[in-house]
Scaffold this motif. Structure first.
Motif, PDB file in Angstrom:
ATOM      1  N   GLY A 236       0.813  -1.206   0.000  1.00 24.33           N
ATOM      2  CA  GLY A 236       0.000   0.000   0.000  1.00 24.33           C
ATOM      3  C   GLY A 236       0.849   1.259   0.000  1.00 24.33           C
ATOM      4  N   ALA A 237       0.263   2.358   0.481  1.00 21.20           N
ATOM      5  CA  ALA A 237       0.971   3.634   0.513  1.00 21.20           C
ATOM      6  C   ALA A 237       2.160   3.556   1.460  1.00 21.20           C
ATOM      7  N   PRO A 238       3.264   4.195   1.134  1.00 20.81           N
ATOM      8  CA  PRO A 238       4.407   4.222   2.045  1.00 20.81           C
ATOM      9  C   PRO A 238       4.040   4.887   3.367  1.00 20.81           C
ATOM     10  N   ARG A 239       4.763   4.535   4.407  1.00 21.16           N
ATOM     11  CA  ARG A 239       4.569   5.171   5.708  1.00 21.16           C
ATOM     12  C   ARG A 239       4.882   6.658   5.615  1.00 21.16           C
ATOM     13  N   PHE A 240       5.983   7.014   4.989  1.00 20.90           N
ATOM     14  CA  PHE A 240       6.353   8.416   4.793  1.00 20.90           C
ATOM     15  C   PHE A 240       6.810   8.639   3.356  1.00 20.90           C
ATOM     16  N   THR A 241       6.404   9.779   2.803  1.00 19.97           N
ATOM     17  CA  THR A 241       6.947  10.277   1.547  1.00 19.97           C
ATOM     18  C   THR A 241       7.288  11.745   1.764  1.00 19.97           C
ATOM     19  N   THR A 248      13.857  13.339  -2.843  1.00 24.84           N
ATOM     20  CA  THR A 248      12.703  12.671  -2.234  1.00 24.84           C
ATOM     21  C   THR A 248      13.170  11.571  -1.292  1.00 24.84           C
ATOM     22  N   LEU A 249      12.446  11.398  -0.197  1.00 22.52           N
ATOM     23  CA  LEU A 249      12.660  10.304   0.732  1.00 22.52           C
ATOM     24  C   LEU A 249      11.401   9.445   0.779  1.00 22.52           C
ATOM     25  N   ILE A 250      11.582   8.130   0.837  1.00 25.11           N
ATOM     26  CA  ILE A 250      10.448   7.225   1.006  1.00 25.11           C
ATOM     27  C   ILE A 250      10.802   6.203   2.082  1.00 25.11           C
ATOM     28  N   LYS A 251       9.925   6.069   3.068  1.00 25.06           N
ATOM     29  CA  LYS A 251      10.031   5.012   4.080  1.00 25.06           C
ATOM     30  C   LYS A 251       8.750   4.198   3.979  1.00 25.06           C
ATOM     31  N   ARG A 252       8.880   2.945   3.581  1.00 30.09           N
ATOM     32  CA  ARG A 252       7.699   2.181   3.206  1.00 30.09           C
ATOM     33  C   ARG A 252       6.990   1.522   4.383  1.00 30.09           C
ATOM     34  N   LEU A 265       8.447  -9.669  22.665  1.00 32.40           N
ATOM     35  CA  LEU A 265       9.789  -9.100  22.711  1.00 32.40           C
ATOM     36  C   LEU A 265       9.769  -7.867  23.607  1.00 32.40           C
ATOM     37  N   ARG A 266      10.876  -7.616  24.278  1.00 35.62           N
ATOM     38  CA  ARG A 266      10.968  -6.506  25.215  1.00 35.62           C
ATOM     39  C   ARG A 266      12.247  -5.696  24.965  1.00 35.62           C
ATOM     40  N   PRO A 267      12.263  -4.432  25.379  1.00 34.52           N
ATOM     41  CA  PRO A 267      13.483  -3.636  25.239  1.00 34.52           C
ATOM     42  C   PRO A 267      14.684  -4.357  25.838  1.00 34.52           C
ATOM     43  N   GLY A 268      15.755  -4.357  25.104  1.00 29.42           N
ATOM     44  CA  GLY A 268      16.961  -5.063  25.521  1.00 29.42           C
ATOM     45  C   GLY A 268      17.111  -6.433  24.905  1.00 29.42           C
ATOM     46  N   ASP A 269      16.002  -7.016  24.430  1.00 28.64           N
ATOM     47  CA  ASP A 269      16.088  -8.302  23.750  1.00 28.64           C
ATOM     48  C   ASP A 269      16.777  -8.143  22.398  1.00 28.64           C
ATOM     49  N   MET A 270      17.386  -9.199  21.929  1.00 28.85           N
ATOM     50  CA  MET A 270      18.046  -9.164  20.628  1.00 28.85           C
ATOM     51  C   MET A 270      17.018  -8.850  19.534  1.00 28.85           C
ATOM     52  N   GLY A 271      17.336  -7.893  18.713  1.00 31.99           N
ATOM     53  CA  GLY A 271      16.461  -7.505  17.621  1.00 31.99           C
ATOM     54  C   GLY A 271      15.436  -6.444  17.979  1.00 31.99           C
ATOM     55  N   TRP A 272      15.378  -6.057  19.259  1.00 34.06           N
ATOM     56  CA  TRP A 272      14.391  -5.059  19.668  1.00 34.06           C
ATOM     57  C   TRP A 272      14.558  -3.753  18.876  1.00 34.06           C
ATOM     58  N   GLY A 273      13.475  -3.303  18.252  1.00 31.77           N
ATOM     59  CA  GLY A 273      13.471  -2.036  17.534  1.00 31.77           C
ATOM     60  C   GLY A 273      14.174  -2.052  16.196  1.00 31.77           C
ATOM     61  N   VAL A 274      14.758  -3.188  15.826  1.00 34.95           N
ATOM     62  CA  VAL A 274      15.514  -3.250  14.565  1.00 34.95           C
ATOM     63  C   VAL A 274      14.534  -3.249  13.394  1.00 34.95           C
ATOM     64  N   ASP A 275      14.765  -2.368  12.465  1.00 30.88           N
ATOM     65  CA  ASP A 275      13.888  -2.179  11.309  1.00 30.88           C
ATOM     66  C   ASP A 275      14.677  -2.519  10.049  1.00 30.88           C
ATOM     67  N   ASP A 276      14.269  -3.574   9.371  1.00 29.81           N
ATOM     68  CA  ASP A 276      14.985  -4.023   8.179  1.00 29.81           C
ATOM     69  C   ASP A 276      14.611  -3.266   6.914  1.00 29.81           C
ATOM     70  N   ASP A 277      13.617  -2.387   7.013  1.00 30.63           N
ATOM     71  CA  ASP A 277      13.159  -1.634   5.840  1.00 30.63           C
ATOM     72  C   ASP A 277      13.947  -0.336   5.724  1.00 30.63           C
ATOM     73  N   PRO A 292      20.143   2.393   5.791  1.00 24.57           N
ATOM     74  CA  PRO A 292      19.529   1.607   6.872  1.00 24.57           C
ATOM     75  C   PRO A 292      18.663   2.492   7.779  1.00 24.57           C
ATOM     76  N   ALA A 293      17.569   1.926   8.219  1.00 22.42           N
ATOM     77  CA  ALA A 293      16.698   2.644   9.147  1.00 22.42           C
ATOM     78  C   ALA A 293      17.337   2.675  10.538  1.00 22.42           C
ATOM     79  N   GLU A 294      17.029   3.698  11.291  1.00 19.91           N
ATOM     80  CA  GLU A 294      17.475   3.765  12.678  1.00 19.91           C
ATOM     81  C   GLU A 294      16.703   2.734  13.509  1.00 19.91           C
ATOM     82  N   THR A 295      17.212   2.429  14.671  1.00 19.62           N
ATOM     83  CA  THR A 295      16.567   1.470  15.560  1.00 19.62           C
ATOM     84  C   THR A 295      15.518   2.172  16.411  1.00 19.62           C
ATOM     85  N   GLY A 296      14.324   1.610  16.465  1.00 22.90           N
ATOM     86  CA  GLY A 296      13.266   2.182  17.287  1.00 22.90           C
ATOM     87  C   GLY A 296      13.564   2.012  18.766  1.00 22.90           C
ATOM     88  N   CYS A 297      13.025   2.910  19.585  1.00 23.28           N
ATOM     89  CA  CYS A 297      13.378   2.907  21.018  1.00 23.28           C
ATOM     90  C   CYS A 297      12.258   3.537  21.841  1.00 23.28           C
TER      91      CYS A 297
END
Length: 347
Positions: A236-241, A248-252, A265-277, A292-297
């Motif tokens: 569908g539509a990207p999250r941000f355009t 132009t920037l696009i985050k899908r 999953l909880r903060p501190g667990d492996m992979g927490w907040g990691v965004d592969d998009d 690469p996307a920044e890690t969510g927190c």
């Protein structure tokens, strides 16, 4: 030193977001939850008291901070009661159901010298943080068009308060505050607002589609929320355009933290907040690069609340920011109802 926390409400917001993020914050001690779901509280932690009445929580001297995660129509009254009881308060979005309520709560918090914050956790999403950094580093020059979508695919109306047409229900009160808060965090308050907010699904008692334009002198910000549209991860539509004078920037895809919390999953667990998009960046010549996307927190929200209470420093979401969001929420409703552009500030 730890801060005693009492949580009011243990539905989706309390279980998925607030309790895990509070418990991930070393300086916060979740002592009690007001809910009828005693078995679920015991499964979370038998040391947490299950309290039946809000008044009992407010009277407890071991509780310093009240977190409100109840249906939207109850937020303002519960927050006011907690403030008058001498407690600091975090209230889930929406802050209130009207700008007048939001302003009254901000004034009350100041008068009783208590901290009042709104749970705008989406400031700490990977998608938003990535776009924010790219804009601030000048990746697209001056932004002229910013578009933010928060879409879900729920074509069937569900039997729940968020969709039944009662006060505080609907997609604009549910997802709109996230969209508005992120936009204001980047660009400040707009000059005017125009909006179309309606119900498009068969049998929907509340709005399930919102398209809102924030008008600035040199840019337009488009905020869109729908319950009948697959998100960017489903084609569908990207999250941000974001369009600017130099590209132009696009985050899908949407930040993964909500899905991770639901999965346990909880903060501190492996992979927490990691965004592969990744973020897609197209320059003025059409060349495309991915970053690469920044890690969510999202845990940073409650870490910031704790730091503010312990040191007297700034809150992660200042109360005046929450009032500014409420002003845009209300202006959009006025615009949609009256089919006109609404200028700010509102009286």
């Amino acid at each position: 030193m730890s801060i005693g926390v009492g949580l009011i409400g243990y539905g989706m917001a309390g279980q998925v977001f607030h309790a895990p993020l509070i418990r991930a914050t070393a300086a916060l001690d979740l002592k009690a939850i007001v809910t009828s779901r005693s078995a679920e509280v015991a499964a979370l932690d038998p040391a947490i008291a299950c309290v039946e009445q809000v008044e009992d929580l407010l009277a407890d001297p071991a509780i310093d901070l009240i977190v409100i995660a109840t249906p939207s129509a109850t937020h303002a009254a519960l927050a006011a009661d907690a403030l008058r009881s001498g407690k600091h308060v975090v209230v889930d979005k929406p802050f209130a159901l009207s700008l007048a309520e939001a302003r009254d709560l901000a004034a009350l918090a100041q008068s009783v010298d208590r901290r009042l914050a709104v749970f705008h956790n989406r400031r700490f999403d990977s998608d938003f943080l990535s776009i924010k950094t790219a804009i601030e580093t000048g990746a697209v020059g001056r932004v002229t068009h910013f578009e933010s979508h928060f879409d879900r695919f729920r074509p069937e109306v569900r039997d729940r308060w968020r969709e039944d047409g009662s006060a505080g229900s609907g997609v604009w009160f549910d997802l709109g505050p996230h969209l508005v808060d992120q936009a204001l965090a980047l660009f400040g308050s707009p000059d005017a607002v125009s909006a179309d907010i309606t119900a498009l699904r068969a049998g929907s008692g509340a709005d399930d589609w919102a398209h809102v334009i924030l008008r600035y002198a040199d840019k337009r910000i488009v905020l869109h929320a729908s319950l009948n549209a697959p998100g960017g991860e489903q084609g569908g539509a990207p999250r941000f355009t974001v369009h600017g004078t130099e590209g132009t920037l696009i985050k899908r895809q949407l930040d993964p933290q909500e899905a991770q919390l639901i999965a346990g999953l909880r903060p501190g667990d492996m992979g927490w907040g990691v965004d592969d998009d990744p973020i897609e960046h197209r320059d003025g010549d059409g060349r495309m690069t991915r970053h690469p996307a920044e890690t969510g927190c999202q845990e940073r929200f409650y870490a910031g609340v704790a730091e503010a209470l312990l040191t007297g420093g700034p809150q992660p979401v200042p109360t005046q920011d929450a009032v500014a969001v409420q002003q845009v929420i209300e202006a959009a409703w006025l615009s949609a109802r009256e089919a006109r552009v609404v200028t700010l500030p509102l009286d």
